[in-house]
Design a protein around this motif. Structure first.
Motif, mmCIF file in Angstrom:
data_model
loop_
_atom_site.group_PDB
_atom_site.id
_atom_site.type_symbol
_atom_site.label_atom_id
_atom_site.label_comp_id
_atom_site.label_asym_id
_atom_site.label_seq_id
_atom_site.Cartn_x
_atom_site.Cartn_y
_atom_site.Cartn_z
ATOM 1 N N ARG A 101 22.876 19.004 -12.206
ATOM 2 C CA ARG A 101 23.397 20.430 -11.467
ATOM 3 C C ARG A 101 24.165 21.091 -12.692
ATOM 4 N NH1 ARG A 101 25.030 22.055 -6.761
ATOM 5 N NH2 ARG A 101 24.301 20.393 -5.794
ATOM 6 N N VAL A 104 25.670 28.036 -13.699
ATOM 7 C CA VAL A 104 24.654 28.849 -14.119
ATOM 8 C C VAL A 104 25.323 29.910 -15.259
ATOM 9 C CG1 VAL A 104 23.391 30.878 -13.400
ATOM 10 C CG2 VAL A 104 23.557 29.137 -11.881
ATOM 11 N N THR A 208 6.807 24.768 -7.490
ATOM 12 C CA THR A 208 7.842 26.049 -7.585
ATOM 13 C C THR A 208 6.972 27.293 -7.710
ATOM 14 O OG1 THR A 208 9.750 27.022 -8.877
ATOM 15 C CG2 THR A 208 7.732 26.063 -10.182
ATOM 16 N N THR A 244 23.123 20.374 0.145
ATOM 17 C CA THR A 244 23.712 21.083 -0.754
ATOM 18 C C THR A 244 23.926 20.180 -2.106
ATOM 19 O OG1 THR A 244 26.142 20.408 0.101
ATOM 20 C CG2 THR A 244 24.949 22.726 0.436
ATOM 21 N N SER A 247 18.939 15.710 -3.066
ATOM 22 C CA SER A 247 17.736 16.032 -3.081
ATOM 23 C C SER A 247 16.987 14.869 -2.525
ATOM 24 C CB SER A 247 17.098 16.251 -4.488
ATOM 25 O OG SER A 247 17.485 15.421 -5.485
ATOM 26 N N SER A 261 13.478 21.169 -2.708
ATOM 27 C CA SER A 261 14.017 22.271 -3.385
ATOM 28 C C SER A 261 15.171 22.101 -4.441
ATOM 29 C CB SER A 261 14.289 23.442 -2.272
ATOM 30 O OG SER A 261 15.140 22.759 -1.440
ATOM 31 N N ALA A 262 15.909 21.285 -4.265
ATOM 32 C CA ALA A 262 17.197 20.683 -4.965
ATOM 33 C C ALA A 262 16.836 20.816 -6.399
ATOM 34 C CB ALA A 262 17.944 19.881 -4.978
ATOM 35 N N ARG A 265 16.115 24.518 -8.015
ATOM 36 C CA ARG A 265 17.501 25.242 -8.206
ATOM 37 C C ARG A 265 17.851 24.800 -9.745
ATOM 38 N NH1 ARG A 265 18.759 24.529 -2.817
ATOM 39 N NH2 ARG A 265 20.029 22.831 -3.176
ATOM 40 N N ALA A 268 15.465 26.189 -12.101
ATOM 41 C CA ALA A 268 15.793 27.505 -12.420
ATOM 42 C C ALA A 268 16.839 28.062 -13.369
ATOM 43 C CB ALA A 268 15.716 28.455 -11.146
ATOM 44 N N ALA A 269 17.797 27.263 -13.406
ATOM 45 C CA ALA A 269 19.088 27.400 -14.083
ATOM 46 C C ALA A 269 18.967 26.893 -15.367
ATOM 47 C CB ALA A 269 20.186 26.770 -13.141
#
Ligand SMILES: Nc1nc2c(ncn2[C@@H]2O[C@H](COP(=O)(O)OP(=O)(O)OP(=O)(O)O)[C@@H](O)[C@H]2O)c(=O)[nH]1
Ligand SMILES: [Mg+2]
Ligand SMILES: [Zn+2]
Length: 332
Positions: A101, A104, A208, A244, A247, A261-262, A265, A268-269
């Motif tokens: 994580r 962004v 994805t 949140t 995963s 989906s975790a 994200r 994508a970042a």
């Protein structure tokens, strides 16, 4: 007693669901490991050089902890079985990769950032041949991220049963020429599903792609009843799922694991430093180092080998435009 090797499917509140060849076990960490993790979290871990994808992503940091500061979904572990349903995690095997994580917009990855997913090694990038029309600029972006993260990409063009524009075939041929695997699938006719299943065996794979291209439909086609089983997984821990922060991995009956989906994200970042972006476009690689300026970003510099190759038709113009677009995004 012999230790079992397994993979962490999910975890919450110190209880981990581990998939072993003897089934799923509800596991806790051995006291010694718990202590080591707590120390690593406080920054007193043994530090060493990272290898593989981790090293590439965190090159700037020069060194990262060899022992993760917490156990993550996707970690491979050694487990001592206690009874039919429970076990004790005795050992964590070295990570091959990790998705963390991140804030962004931040360029540097934080070595203490929370890992969302360990050992991801493959990404299936799904687009529809039509409905919605494929967005190849977005495909280029995902491919570049996969190159940088050293994840193996598979391009999946779904809904091949629907009549679609001839240009889709032409563009797909370009990616094949670049060395990428392009798979044509249909959830309606079943075309390509068996091939896709084969490609997933032994890998941790993330799906994805834009909304509506058929990602969920593909997962259902690959593994009918997956939705039912995932419901059982979350109730197995007896706790609510903390979607949140955590995963989850889903085992495929034919072999391999799907990431949820975790991971998307985090991917994508993913940020690529501008000086590393050109090498994420595989066909640029032969020309790197040939430009007049050693720090050439291949946009408006004189005597640029990449721009010359575009002019000479050796590099596809549309791919080059994708590069320029990504470079400008990274600058923001
Ligand atoms: N004709 C045809 N339709 C498909 C195919 N695969 C999926 N669809 C349809 O496309 C629509 C979207 O499919 P989903 O699987 O929900 O797409 P998704 O990628 O999961 O979308 P999000 O969850 O919003 O990201 C549904 O109506 C599906 O029935 C296919 O191979 N052929
Ligand atoms: Mg979906
Ligand atoms: Zn250049």
């Amino acid at each position: 007693m012999e230790l079992l090797t397994g993979i962490v499917l999910s975890g919450a509140h110190g209880i981990y669901e581990v998939y072993t060849d003897q089934g799923k076990l509800r596991c806790t960490l051995r006291g010694k490991l718990k202590k080591a993790f707590a120390e690593a979290a406080r920054g007193r871990s043994v530090r060493g050089k990272a290898t593989g994808p981790l090293a590439r992503q965190q090159r700037a940091e020069a060194e990262v902890a060899t022992l993760p500061s917490r156990l993550s979904v996707g970690d491979r572990v050694k487990v001592r079985r206690l009874d039919a349903e429970t076990g004790l995690i005795e050992e964590v095997l070295p990570r091959q990769s990790e998705l963390a994580r991140r804030d962004v917009g931040s360029r540097e990855s934080n070595p203490r950032a929370q890992t969302l997913l360990a050992n991801l090694d493959q990404v299936v990038i799904v687009f529809a041949t039509t409905q919605p029309e494929p967005h190849f600029g977005m495909l280029d972006r995902y491919l570049a991220i996969c190159e940088h993260a050293e994840l193996h990409p598979i391009i999946c063009l779904n809904k091949v049963d629907l009549p679609h524009d001839k240009s889709v075939e032409e563009t797909a041929a370009l990616y094949q020429q670049l060395g990428y695997t392009v798979l044509w699938t249909s959830c309606e006719t079943g075309q390509g599903i068996e091939q896709l299943r084969e490609l997933l065996k032994g890998h941790i794979t993330l799906f994805t792609g834009p909304s509506g291209v058929g990602k969920s439909s593909l997962v259902n086609a690959l593994e009918p009843g997956m939705a039912v089983r995932t419901g059982m997984v979350s109730s197995a821990t007896g706790k609510g799922r903390h979607t949140t922060t955590s995963s989850q991995l889903y085992p495929l009956s034919s072999g391999g694991w799907l990431a949820d989906s975790a991971g998307i994200r985090a991917l994508a970042a993913w940020n690529i430093p501008e000086e590393e972006l050109a090498s994420c476009f595989v066909e640029f690689r032969p020309y790197l180092g040939e430009c007049f300026y050693s720090d050439c970003l291949h946009v408006d510099e004189d005597n640029c080998a990449i721009r010359q190759a575009v002019k000479d038709g050796l590099i596809n113009e549309r791919r080059y435009q994708s590069y320029v677009r990504m470079l400008k995004e990274e600058e923001r």
